[in-house]
Write an enzyme that holds these catalytic residues in place. Structure first.
Site, short mmCIF file in Angstrom:
data_model
loop_
_atom_site.label_atom_id
_atom_site.label_comp_id
_atom_site.label_asym_id
_atom_site.label_seq_id
_atom_site.Cartn_x
_atom_site.Cartn_y
_atom_site.Cartn_z
N ILE A 75 0.89 -1.19 0.00
CA ILE A 75 0.00 0.00 0.00
C ILE A 75 0.91 1.22 0.00
O ILE A 75 1.73 1.37 0.90
CB ILE A 75 -0.82 0.15 1.31
CG1 ILE A 75 -1.22 -1.19 1.89
CG2 ILE A 75 -2.01 1.10 1.15
CD1 ILE A 75 -1.63 -1.08 3.37
N HIS A 76 0.76 2.09 -0.99
CA HIS A 76 1.55 3.32 -0.92
C HIS A 76 0.90 4.52 -1.58
O HIS A 76 1.36 5.65 -1.39
CB HIS A 76 2.93 3.10 -1.56
CG HIS A 76 2.90 3.18 -3.06
ND1 HIS A 76 2.54 2.11 -3.84
CD2 HIS A 76 3.16 4.20 -3.92
CE1 HIS A 76 2.59 2.47 -5.11
NE2 HIS A 76 2.95 3.73 -5.19
N ARG A 77 -0.19 4.33 -2.32
CA ARG A 77 -0.76 5.45 -3.07
C ARG A 77 -1.30 6.53 -2.15
O ARG A 77 -2.02 6.23 -1.19
CB ARG A 77 -1.94 4.96 -3.91
CG ARG A 77 -1.55 4.09 -5.02
CD ARG A 77 -1.14 4.90 -6.21
NE ARG A 77 -0.71 3.95 -7.23
CZ ARG A 77 -0.31 4.28 -8.42
NH1 ARG A 77 -0.29 5.55 -8.77
NH2 ARG A 77 0.07 3.38 -9.27
N ARG A 91 6.19 5.99 3.36
CA ARG A 91 5.03 6.87 3.56
C ARG A 91 3.97 6.17 4.41
O ARG A 91 3.44 6.74 5.38
CB ARG A 91 4.43 7.20 2.18
CG ARG A 91 3.12 7.95 2.21
CD ARG A 91 2.30 7.66 0.95
NE ARG A 91 2.73 8.38 -0.24
CZ ARG A 91 2.46 9.66 -0.50
NH1 ARG A 91 1.78 10.37 0.36
NH2 ARG A 91 2.85 10.22 -1.61
N ASP A 136 -1.99 -1.53 -4.31
CA ASP A 136 -2.46 -0.36 -5.06
C ASP A 136 -1.38 0.12 -6.03
O ASP A 136 -1.48 1.21 -6.60
CB ASP A 136 -2.92 0.76 -4.12
CG ASP A 136 -1.83 1.22 -3.16
OD1 ASP A 136 -0.66 0.81 -3.31
OD2 ASP A 136 -2.16 2.01 -2.24
#
Ligand code: UD1
Length: 361
Positions: free
Chosen positions: A209-211, A244, A282
Site C-alpha cells: 500500500i503506498h498510493r 510513507r 495499489d
C-alpha cells in the site's frame, strides 16, 4: 554517430524500467546514456539496492530532491534538470511513467526544444485527482516519441486525438516484463527472503500500500488494513511497507495483524511473487508483476490503467472496500487461470525501444 540520451529517473519503479533499457542501450552500441537521478526516492532500500542488484549504471547526476510537496518537488527538479540539459545538450531526454520526476524532466526538455521520449505513454486511469494521472497526461502531450506498453494505451491516445498531434506513437510492449524475465533467472540464488520470513512451503499473500489516495485518506486506509488483518487470520500476509505508509501507521498507532517488513529489493520481490498465493496492492507495477508470475491480483483502487488484466479475469478492482477485498480473496483462493496470453510484448520491449530511438535520431 552516437545518439546521446539523458535519462531521468527518481522513483523505485523507474529504476526497474531503466535497468531493462540501459542494458538494451549497451547492447545496441550506438547510444550514449547520461543518467540523472532526481533523488525522489532516497532510502537505501528504495533506491541504492536497485542500482546494485540490477546493475544499473551509476547516475551521472544525483539531484537529491525529495520529501517536499508536489509544487516544490517538481519545481526544483525542473530547475536543476534544465541546467543539466543545457550542459549536456542531448539528442533526447527520456522519462518513465507518471511521477513528479517524469513531468519535471519532460517539461525541462520541451522548453529547450529537446525531443522527449516517454516510456509507458498512453496509460489512463481517468481519475484526475491522482497526481500520477496529471503527470502522465501532461508528459504525453509534450512528448515526441510516445512508447506505449499496450494496445489499450495506443487506443487511449487515439481517442485523445494524438493522430493529429505531431509525435510518434509506438506500441513497444512493457519493459517491466523484460526486467521480470531477466532477473527471475537467478533471483533464487540472490535472495533469502523466503527463509528470512519463514515462508518456506507456507501459503502467503503478498501486499503493498503506498498510493497517496489510500495512505492519506483515513477511512480508505482503515478499510484496507482491516481487510488485510482479517485475511491474516487465514494465511500469512507479507507487506513490504513503503516509508510513507509506515510513517502513517506508526504515528496513528494503527493496529496491524499482518507481517510488515521493510521495503524489499528486486530479487526479494521476485521471490515473494513466485512464492505467494496472490497479490493485493495499489501499485501499478505490481499488478503486472503478479501476472508475469502467474498470480491473481486484488487492486485496492477505484480503477486501473491495466484494464487488460481485468478483462482477462486476472485482476479485480475492489476500491478500498473491505467486503469487496475479502470476497475477491475468497474467489481467487480457488480460481485457476491460464496466464499464458501475451499482453505485454513477452520481454522484447527494451530492444524495440533501443531500435526505435536510433531510427528516429
Ligand atoms: C511516487 C510516485 C508514485 C509511484 C511511487 C512508487 C509521484 C507523485 N508519485 O510516490 O506515482 O507509484 O513513487 O513508489 O511522483 N520516502 C522516504 N524514503 C524514500 C522515498 C520516499 O522516506 O526513499 C517518503 C517521502 O519522504 C515522502 C513519502 O515517502 O514523505 C512519499 O514519497 P514521494 O516520493 O513523494 O511519493 P511516493 O508515495 O513514493
Amino acid at each position: 554517430m552516437m545518439t546521446k540520451i539523458l535519462t531521468i529517473i527518481g522513483a523505485r519503479p523507474q529504476f526497474v524500467k531503466a535497468a531493462a533499457i540501459s542494458r538494451a542501450f549497451i547492447e545496441q552500441g550506438d547510444i550514449e546514456e547520461i543518467i540523472v537521478h532526481t533523488g525522489q526516492h532516497f532510502d537505501a532500500n528504495m533506491s541504492d539496492i536497485f542500482f546494485e542488484e540490477m546493475n544499473i549504471p551509476a547516475p551521472n547526476y544525483n539531484l537529491n530532491i525529495n520529501s517536499l510537496g508536489h509544487g516544490a518537488m517538481t519545481g526544483r527538479m525542473l530547475e536543476e534538470i534544465e541546467k543539466i540539459i543545457l550542459k549536456e545538450n542531448p539528442d533526447f531526454v527520456m522519462v518513465f511513467g507518471d511521477t513528479n520526476s517524469t513531468l519535471a524532466g519532460a517539461l525541462a526538455a520541451k522548453k529547450l526544444h529537446i525531443k522527449v521520449i516517454h516510456v509507458e505513454a498512453g496509460l489512463r486511469s481517468f481519475n484526475m485527482r491522482m497526481p500520477e494521472e496529471v503527470n502522465r497526461i501532461l508528459t504525453d502531450r509534450i512528448s515526441d516519441i510516445l512508447l506505449c506498453p499496450t494496445q489499450q494505451a495506443v487506443d487511449n491516445l487515439k481517442k485523445e486525438g494524438y493522430d493529429n498531434i505531431e509525435c510518434k506513437v509506438i506500441n513497444c510492449g512493457d519493459v517491466m516484463q523484460d526486467a521480470a524475465m531477466y532477473y527471475a533467472q537467478n533471483s533464487s540464488e540472490q535472495s533469502s527472503i523466503i527463509t528470512k520470513c519463514n515462508l518456506f512451503a507456507k501459503p502467503f499473500c503478498l501486499a503493498t500500500i503506498h498510493r497517496q489516495e489510500n495512505t492519506d485518506d483515513e477511512s480508505r486506509l482503515a478499510e484496507i488494513i482491516d481487510a488485510l488483518n482479517s485475511i491474516a487470520e487465514k494465511e500469512a500476509v507479507i507487506v513490504p511497507l513503503h516509508p510513507r505508509t509506515k510513517k502513517i501507521i506508526d504515528s496513528k498507532n494503527i493496529d496491524i495483524k499482518f507481517t510488515a517488513i521493510d521495503p524489499v529489493g528486486y530479487f526479494d520481490m521476485i521471490e515473494l511473487l513466485k512464492g505467494c498465493s496472490m497479490v493485493l496492492t495499489d501499485s501499478g507495477g505490481l499488478q503486472k508483476e503478479a501476472f508475469f508470475f502467474k498470480k491473481h491480483c486484488i487492486t485496492f483502487r477505484d480503477e486501473t490503467e491495466w484494464v487488460e488484466l481485468i478483462d482477462n479475469g486476472f485482476n479485480t478492482v475492489t476500491g478500498a472496500n473491505k467486503e469487496k477485498i475479502e470476497s475477491a480473496y475468497n474467489t481467487y483462493k480457488t480460481k485457476k487461470s491460464d496466464f499464458s496470453i501475451d499482453l505485454y510484448g513477452g520481454g522484447t520491449a527494451a530492444n524495440r525501444i533501443a531500435k526505435e530511438i536510433v531510427l528516429n535520431v
